[in-house]
Design a protein around this motif. Structure first.
Motif, PDB file in Angstrom:
ATOM      1  N   SER A 110      14.178  50.916  14.476  1.00  0.00           N
ATOM      2  CA  SER A 110      13.484  50.654  12.696  1.00  0.00           C
ATOM      3  C   SER A 110      12.101  50.678  13.080  1.00  0.00           C
ATOM      4  CB  SER A 110      13.923  50.708  11.629  1.00  0.00           C
ATOM      5  OG  SER A 110      14.232  49.303  11.764  1.00  0.00           O
ATOM      6  N   THR A 111      11.895  49.649  14.345  1.00  0.00           N
ATOM      7  CA  THR A 111      10.510  48.345  14.280  1.00  0.00           C
ATOM      8  C   THR A 111       9.928  49.019  15.567  1.00  0.00           C
ATOM      9  OG1 THR A 111      11.140  46.812  14.570  1.00  0.00           O
ATOM     10  CG2 THR A 111      11.356  47.184  12.866  1.00  0.00           C
ATOM     11  N   ARG A 112      10.566  49.588  16.153  1.00  0.00           N
ATOM     12  CA  ARG A 112      10.407  50.265  18.311  1.00  0.00           C
ATOM     13  C   ARG A 112      10.168  48.630  17.969  1.00  0.00           C
ATOM     14  NH1 ARG A 112       7.469  53.393  15.538  1.00  0.00           N
ATOM     15  NH2 ARG A 112       5.528  53.005  16.495  1.00  0.00           N
ATOM     16  N   SER A 113      10.274  47.330  18.244  1.00  0.00           N
ATOM     17  CA  SER A 113       9.915  46.571  19.069  1.00  0.00           C
ATOM     18  C   SER A 113      11.511  45.214  19.031  1.00  0.00           C
ATOM     19  CB  SER A 113       8.932  45.261  17.693  1.00  0.00           C
ATOM     20  OG  SER A 113       9.874  45.095  16.374  1.00  0.00           O
ATOM     21  N   GLY A 114      11.021  44.427  20.085  1.00  0.00           N
ATOM     22  CA  GLY A 114      12.558  43.473  19.441  1.00  0.00           C
ATOM     23  C   GLY A 114      11.958  42.555  21.136  1.00  0.00           C
ATOM     24  N   SER A 115      12.780  41.917  22.034  1.00  0.00           N
ATOM     25  CA  SER A 115      12.377  40.695  23.042  1.00  0.00           C
ATOM     26  C   SER A 115      13.153  40.568  24.410  1.00  0.00           C
ATOM     27  CB  SER A 115      13.276  39.465  22.812  1.00  0.00           C
ATOM     28  OG  SER A 115      13.700  40.035  21.458  1.00  0.00           O
ATOM     29  N   VAL A 116      12.798  40.244  25.090  1.00  0.00           N
ATOM     30  CA  VAL A 116      13.104  40.153  26.531  1.00  0.00           C
ATOM     31  C   VAL A 116      13.475  38.563  27.085  1.00  0.00           C
ATOM     32  CG1 VAL A 116      12.101  42.611  27.339  1.00  0.00           C
ATOM     33  CG2 VAL A 116      10.828  40.366  27.502  1.00  0.00           C
ATOM     34  N   LEU A 117      14.048  38.412  27.638  1.00  0.00           N
ATOM     35  CA  LEU A 117      14.395  37.578  28.517  1.00  0.00           C
ATOM     36  C   LEU A 117      13.517  37.009  29.588  1.00  0.00           C
ATOM     37  CD1 LEU A 117      18.184  36.560  27.645  1.00  0.00           C
ATOM     38  CD2 LEU A 117      15.839  36.059  26.689  1.00  0.00           C
ATOM     39  N   LEU A 118      12.984  36.532  30.600  1.00  0.00           N
ATOM     40  CA  LEU A 118      11.750  36.055  31.333  1.00  0.00           C
ATOM     41  C   LEU A 118      13.313  35.421  32.396  1.00  0.00           C
ATOM     42  CD1 LEU A 118       8.898  34.614  30.943  1.00  0.00           C
ATOM     43  CD2 LEU A 118       9.505  37.167  30.756  1.00  0.00           C
ATOM     44  N   ASP A 119      13.344  36.106  34.074  1.00  0.00           N
ATOM     45  CA  ASP A 119      14.342  35.729  34.964  1.00  0.00           C
ATOM     46  C   ASP A 119      14.680  33.840  34.368  1.00  0.00           C
ATOM     47  OD1 ASP A 119      15.050  38.166  35.493  1.00  0.00           O
ATOM     48  OD2 ASP A 119      13.684  37.902  37.587  1.00  0.00           O
ATOM     49  N   ASP A 120      14.003  33.147  34.150  1.00  0.00           N
ATOM     50  CA  ASP A 120      14.049  31.898  33.690  1.00  0.00           C
ATOM     51  C   ASP A 120      14.774  31.990  32.559  1.00  0.00           C
ATOM     52  OD1 ASP A 120      12.097  32.497  32.230  1.00  0.00           O
ATOM     53  OD2 ASP A 120      10.562  30.420  33.253  1.00  0.00           O
ATOM     54  N   LEU A 172       8.944  54.896  26.097  1.00  0.00           N
ATOM     55  CA  LEU A 172      10.876  55.275  26.166  1.00  0.00           C
ATOM     56  C   LEU A 172      11.205  55.326  25.279  1.00  0.00           C
ATOM     57  CD1 LEU A 172      11.656  50.970  28.132  1.00  0.00           C
ATOM     58  CD2 LEU A 172      11.836  53.485  28.749  1.00  0.00           C
ATOM     59  N   LEU A 173      12.765  56.018  24.783  1.00  0.00           N
ATOM     60  CA  LEU A 173      12.966  56.326  23.572  1.00  0.00           C
ATOM     61  C   LEU A 173      14.271  55.101  23.105  1.00  0.00           C
ATOM     62  CD1 LEU A 173      13.863  60.293  24.176  1.00  0.00           C
ATOM     63  CD2 LEU A 173      11.494  59.189  22.997  1.00  0.00           C
ATOM     64  N   LEU A 174      14.372  54.634  23.915  1.00  0.00           N
ATOM     65  CA  LEU A 174      15.422  53.702  23.112  1.00  0.00           C
ATOM     66  C   LEU A 174      16.046  52.474  24.566  1.00  0.00           C
ATOM     67  CD1 LEU A 174      17.759  53.174  21.509  1.00  0.00           C
ATOM     68  CD2 LEU A 174      18.845  54.647  22.725  1.00  0.00           C
ATOM     69  N   LEU A 175      16.113  51.655  23.568  1.00  0.00           N
ATOM     70  CA  LEU A 175      16.086  50.268  24.407  1.00  0.00           C
ATOM     71  C   LEU A 175      17.772  49.044  24.689  1.00  0.00           C
ATOM     72  CD1 LEU A 175      15.022  49.132  27.233  1.00  0.00           C
ATOM     73  CD2 LEU A 175      13.795  46.936  25.487  1.00  0.00           C
ATOM     74  N   ARG A 176      18.558  49.004  25.274  1.00  0.00           N
ATOM     75  CA  ARG A 176      20.078  48.500  24.817  1.00  0.00           C
ATOM     76  C   ARG A 176      19.402  47.246  25.524  1.00  0.00           C
ATOM     77  NH1 ARG A 176      21.769  53.476  27.477  1.00  0.00           N
ATOM     78  NH2 ARG A 176      22.167  51.994  28.885  1.00  0.00           N
ATOM     79  N   PRO A 177      19.805  46.310  24.816  1.00  0.00           N
ATOM     80  CA  PRO A 177      20.211  45.188  25.826  1.00  0.00           C
ATOM     81  C   PRO A 177      20.965  44.726  26.711  1.00  0.00           C
ATOM     82  CG  PRO A 177      21.123  44.875  22.865  1.00  0.00           C
ATOM     83  CD  PRO A 177      20.821  46.762  23.847  1.00  0.00           C
ATOM     84  N   GLY A 178      20.757  44.007  27.579  1.00  0.00           N
ATOM     85  CA  GLY A 178      20.806  44.047  29.345  1.00  0.00           C
ATOM     86  C   GLY A 178      20.507  44.687  30.442  1.00  0.00           C
ATOM     87  N   GLN A 179      19.868  45.798  29.369  1.00  0.00           N
ATOM     88  CA  GLN A 179      18.869  46.997  31.007  1.00  0.00           C
ATOM     89  C   GLN A 179      18.283  46.102  31.140  1.00  0.00           C
ATOM     90  OE1 GLN A 179      17.937  50.256  27.526  1.00  0.00           O
ATOM     91  NE2 GLN A 179      18.236  51.480  29.907  1.00  0.00           N
ATOM     92  N   ARG A 180      17.985  46.480  32.415  1.00  0.00           N
ATOM     93  CA  ARG A 180      16.203  45.328  33.227  1.00  0.00           C
ATOM     94  C   ARG A 180      14.763  46.286  33.149  1.00  0.00           C
ATOM     95  NH1 ARG A 180      16.426  40.801  35.384  1.00  0.00           N
ATOM     96  NH2 ARG A 180      15.016  40.991  37.070  1.00  0.00           N
TER      97      ARG A 180
END
Length: 67
Positions: free
Chosen positions: A11-21, A37-45
Motif C-alpha cells: 500500500s505504501t510501496r516501502s519496506g526494508s532489506v537486510l544487508l549481507d551482514d 518492480l510491481l511486487l516484492l516478497r520477503p526473502g527475494q534477493r
C-alpha cells in the motif's frame, strides 16, 4: 550492492532489506519505483543502490538481483 528483501508494504510501496551482514535498511516508494518492480516478497534477493553513509544512508533504488 546485494541484499535480501525483509519487509514490504504494497500500500505504501516501502519496506526494508537486510544487508549481507544482517543490517536492516529501509527504503521508500521512490526507491521502489526507481527499480520498476510491481511486487516484492520477503526473502527475494535484490540489488540496491545507496547514497550517504552511517545514519544518513538511504536506498535510492531497489530491483531484483539477476545473474
Amino acid at each position: 550492492m546485494q541484499a535480501t528483501a525483509y519487509t514490504y508494504d504494497a500500500s505504501t510501496r516501502s519496506g526494508s532489506v537486510l544487508l549481507d551482514d544482517g543490517t536492516p535498511v529501509s527504503f521508500d516508494a521512490d526507491a521502489f519505483d526507481a527499480g520498476g518492480l510491481l511486487l516484492l516478497r520477503p526473502g527475494q534477493r535484490v540489488r540496491i543502490e545507496v547514497s550517504g553513509s552511517g545514519d544518513a544512508r538511504r536506498i535510492t533504488l531497489v530491483t531484483l538481483q539477476t545473474f
